[in-house]
Motif scaffolding. Structure first.
Motif, short mmCIF file in Angstrom:
data_model
loop_
_atom_site.label_atom_id
_atom_site.label_comp_id
_atom_site.label_asym_id
_atom_site.label_seq_id
_atom_site.Cartn_x
_atom_site.Cartn_y
_atom_site.Cartn_z
N ILE A 29 68.52 52.18 59.16
CA ILE A 29 67.71 51.16 58.85
C ILE A 29 68.13 50.31 57.83
N TYR A 30 68.45 51.10 56.64
CA TYR A 30 69.19 50.13 55.36
C TYR A 30 70.30 49.59 55.80
N VAL A 31 71.14 50.16 56.46
CA VAL A 31 72.38 49.68 56.86
C VAL A 31 72.06 48.31 57.67
N LEU A 62 69.51 46.41 57.76
CA LEU A 62 68.86 45.60 57.19
C LEU A 62 70.17 44.68 56.17
N ALA A 63 70.94 45.54 55.56
CA ALA A 63 71.97 45.01 54.58
C ALA A 63 72.80 44.05 55.86
N SER A 91 68.90 60.36 58.24
CA SER A 91 69.89 59.40 58.90
C SER A 91 68.99 58.13 59.37
N LYS A 92 67.86 58.48 59.97
CA LYS A 92 67.11 57.25 60.49
C LYS A 92 66.98 56.07 59.56
N THR A 93 66.47 56.67 58.34
CA THR A 93 66.29 55.67 57.21
C THR A 93 67.45 55.11 56.78
N PHE A 94 68.67 55.77 56.83
CA PHE A 94 69.92 55.43 56.35
C PHE A 94 70.43 54.18 57.11
#
Length: 106
Positions: free
Chosen positions: A39-41, A43-44, A34-37
């Motif tokens: 972060i990607y959201v 950044l997008a 969830s943390k990586t998810f």
């Protein structure tokens, strides 16, 4: 494992085996973190914001160049070119503005 022997007051004997040590729990690695998810959201979203601001800036620069060559509509060239047929005649009569009393000088 350690065996343990116990004896009660009435003489009855008990034995028990217990583990005297630390237990390590290892969680299985998941496919989605969830943390990586998030972060990607994030950044997008940031990249989308930068693209949007750049697009609006370029669009503003292009429209400012086009504005100088754009014709401006000035309306009709003479008074009789307007079609007032749809307006009721009572509204077309010129009305005199109501008289306002002049303020008295003291």
């Amino acid at each position: 494992l350690r065996p343990g022997f116990y004896q009660e007051l009435d003489g009855e004997k008990f034995s028990s085996t217990f583990f005297n040590g630390a237990v390590d729990f290892v969680e299985p690695e998941s496919q989605v973190d969830s943390k990586t998810f998030f972060i990607y959201v994030l950044l997008a979203g940031g990249a989308s914001l930068v693209i949007y601001i750049g697009y609006k800036t370029l669009q503003g620069m292009q429209t400012s160049a086009k504005k100088s060559s754009r014709k401006v509509e000035m309306g009709t060239s003479h008074k009789n070119a307007v079609d007032n047929e749809w307006i009721p005649p009572i509204n077309l009569r010129s009305q005199t503005p109501p008289r306002r009393p002049k303020p008295k000088s003291a």
